[in-house]
Design a protein around this motif. Structure first.
Motif, mmCIF file in Angstrom:
data_model
loop_
_atom_site.group_PDB
_atom_site.id
_atom_site.type_symbol
_atom_site.label_atom_id
_atom_site.label_comp_id
_atom_site.label_asym_id
_atom_site.label_seq_id
_atom_site.Cartn_x
_atom_site.Cartn_y
_atom_site.Cartn_z
ATOM 1 N N ILE A 146 0.839 -1.203 0.000
ATOM 2 C CA ILE A 146 0.000 0.000 0.000
ATOM 3 C C ILE A 146 0.873 1.252 0.000
ATOM 4 N N ALA A 147 1.948 1.237 0.792
ATOM 5 C CA ALA A 147 2.843 2.397 0.874
ATOM 6 C C ALA A 147 3.484 2.690 -0.480
ATOM 7 N N PHE A 177 2.341 1.785 -3.426
ATOM 8 C CA PHE A 177 1.289 2.208 -4.348
ATOM 9 C C PHE A 177 0.956 3.688 -4.157
ATOM 10 N N LEU A 178 0.821 4.129 -2.906
ATOM 11 C CA LEU A 178 0.507 5.530 -2.638
ATOM 12 C C LEU A 178 1.624 6.450 -3.112
ATOM 13 N N ALA A 179 2.867 5.977 -2.999
ATOM 14 C CA ALA A 179 4.003 6.800 -3.408
ATOM 15 C C ALA A 179 4.144 6.895 -4.923
ATOM 16 N N MET A 190 1.335 6.056 -7.339
ATOM 17 C CA MET A 190 0.112 6.036 -8.142
ATOM 18 C C MET A 190 -0.061 7.295 -8.989
ATOM 19 N N TYR A 191 0.758 8.320 -8.753
ATOM 20 C CA TYR A 191 0.728 9.503 -9.612
ATOM 21 C C TYR A 191 0.944 9.135 -11.071
ATOM 22 N N ASN A 232 3.204 9.640 3.149
ATOM 23 C CA ASN A 232 3.029 8.586 2.163
ATOM 24 C C ASN A 232 2.075 9.075 1.078
ATOM 25 N N GLY A 233 2.491 8.929 -0.183
ATOM 26 C CA GLY A 233 1.634 9.379 -1.270
ATOM 27 C C GLY A 233 1.611 10.881 -1.434
ATOM 28 N N ILE A 293 0.664 12.118 -5.077
ATOM 29 C CA ILE A 293 -0.740 11.970 -5.479
ATOM 30 C C ILE A 293 -1.633 12.889 -4.657
ATOM 31 N N LEU A 294 -1.286 13.127 -3.384
ATOM 32 C CA LEU A 294 -2.040 14.084 -2.581
ATOM 33 C C LEU A 294 -1.888 15.493 -3.154
ATOM 34 N N LEU A 306 -3.849 -3.307 -6.418
ATOM 35 C CA LEU A 306 -4.320 -1.950 -6.144
ATOM 36 C C LEU A 306 -4.433 -1.129 -7.426
#
Length: 452
Positions: free
Chosen positions: A41-42, A44-46, A48-49, A208-209, A212-213, A348
């Protein structure tokens, strides 16, 4: 008794859980199912951009955004799944930053190739990569290309991507007097700058992420544009979900790419992808002790093979080459050590195959902050270049600076290779020039003559 209690408290108590543990050797690697999933998950969040940023760049080459998005998700799912199940390493494989810029701004917009032919170049670079991976000749190639140039290429691509981000945001615009200058401080530019600073702050705070955030925040700030201020409506709602767009699938022109004039492009893609993969595997193996009994990166040949075939498959799907992501370090930092991390990442990615209308809401100025900061991350190897040795520093400097200034990754690499060979040749250091560097220099000359 203690082992029984632990098994009962975790999913490993189920037969499926025990099989997963045995297959990925979860306990042998000193981790757990929960840790592996959280690590996935970590990562992917980093990373997924890339679902939004890759289609944004490829659409400049003429590939429809929704088709490029579907291809991005598909290749990320398939190649990461293969990395987890076959190579059993905790590494994400997806269309890479730098490779998409090379595809769009050098091959298509720079050299004038159609995007179908450019995909053919991607395919053949993947074929050559697969041959190198299968015959395990990485050591000879590693020794041929000087480390300073390998570092320089990564740094130069990073600066080039940053320049693209600033240009897409309107932060840098053309100028007759000074070639480039600062854009007008309108609503769009102010929105981009706020998004950029917010994203940078989240990166500094190690969210994390963060990228994307930052994309999400900038998109929200862009939504009122054209309605409350400015002239252009940046964000238009077109729905939540839709069937995937496969219009770019099998549009690759494999045979049209087999021209002598395109060999330098194929070589540059091969070189960039091969060394990005190798450096990523080496960096992650050092940071997480993912090594075999000989001290080499664990399952390196299998991992390189997955990376190579991912590049081959990417072209028929309609996207630039897939490669290992250094953002995999986010999952490794969370304790991920096995292929289960990569499998989690793959699963994911899959739902976003049906969310293209939602993701198409993201305007260019929202992805621009991510591009700028990706450039920052890619600039890290600049400290590894020996700037005290001019014969090493000058070719590296030339490669770095020419990529953004000529708006061409290929030209930066070509002049870096040529200058290295010429300096060694005329200073009497022929022993420093390996056969692969002579070939590289010859291909660089061929590319310059045929395309300029």
């Amino acid at each position: 008794m203690e082992q029984t209690t632990t098994a009962a408290a975790t999913p490993a108590a189920a037969p499926g859980g025990r099989w997963i543990e045995r297959y990925f050797r979860v306990r042998d690697r000193g981790t757990s199912l929960r840790t592996e999933v959280l690590a996935g998950i970590a990562t992917f969040l980093a990373s997924m951009y890339i679902i939004v940023v890759n289609p944004a760049i490829l659409s400049d080459a003429g590939i429809p955004f929704s088709a490029a998005l579907s291809a991005t998700v598909l290749i990320s799912f398939m190649s990461s799944l293969a990395m987890g199940l076959y190579a059993r390493n905790p590494i994400l494989v997806a269309p890479g930053m730098g490779m998409n810029a090379l595809f769009t701004y050098t091959l298509v917009l720079g050299a004038g190739l159609s995007w179908e032919v450019a995909l053919g170049c991607v395919f053949w670079s993947g074929v050559l990569f697969a041959v190198l991976a299968m015959f395990n000749v990485r050591q000879a190639i590693i020794e041929a290309i000087p480390a300073s140039l390998r570092y320089a290429i990564t740094c130069g691509i990073g600066l080039f991507i940053t320049f693209i981000g600033l240009k897409n945001a309107g932060f840098i615009v053309g100028s007759e007097a000074t070639l480039v200058t600062l854009g007008n401080f309108d609503a769009s530019l102010v929105t981009f700058f706020i998004g950029l600073m917010a994203t940078a702050i989240m990166v500094v705070l190690r969210f994390n992420g963060a990228l994307i955030l930052g994309i999400a925040l900038t998109t929200l700030l862009s939504a009122p544009m054209g309605r409350l201020w400015g002239e252009e409506v940046m964000v238009e709602w077109s729905g939540l979900a839709a069937w995937p767009d496969f219009s770019a699938v099998m549009q690759v022109d494999i045979w049209g790419a087999l021209k002598v004039a395109y060999l330098p492009f194929i070589f540059v893609m091969l070189f960039t992808n091969f060394f990005d993969a190798l450096s990523c595997f080496m960096a992650l193996s050092e940071s997480a002790d993912l090594k075999d009994k000989d001290g080499n990166p664990r399952n390196l040949k299998r991992s390189m093979t997955v990376d190579a075939f991912a590049s081959m498959i990417a072209a028929p799907l309609g996207t630039s080459a897939a490669q290992t992501f250094i953002e995999s370090g986010a999952g490794v930092a969370q304790g991920g050590r096995t292929g289960l991390v990569a499998v989690t990442i793959a699963l994911l990615f899959l739902p976003f195959l049906f969310l293209s209308p939602l993701l198409s809401l993201v305007p260019g100025i929202a992805t621009a902050p991510a591009l700028v900061l990706v450039g920052l991350f890619m600039l890290a190897p600049v400290a590894k270049i020996d700037w005290e040795r001019a014969e090493e520093a000058f070719p590296a400097f030339l490669a770095i600076i020419l990529m953004p200034l000529t708006y061409s990754i290929t030209l930066g690499i070509a002049f870096g290779f040529l200058s290295f060979v010429l300096i060694k040749l005329f200073t009497g250091r022929l022993e420093a020039i390996r056969p692969a560097m002579w070939v590289s220099a010859a291909l660089s000359v061929l590319m310059l003559v045929t395309t300029h």
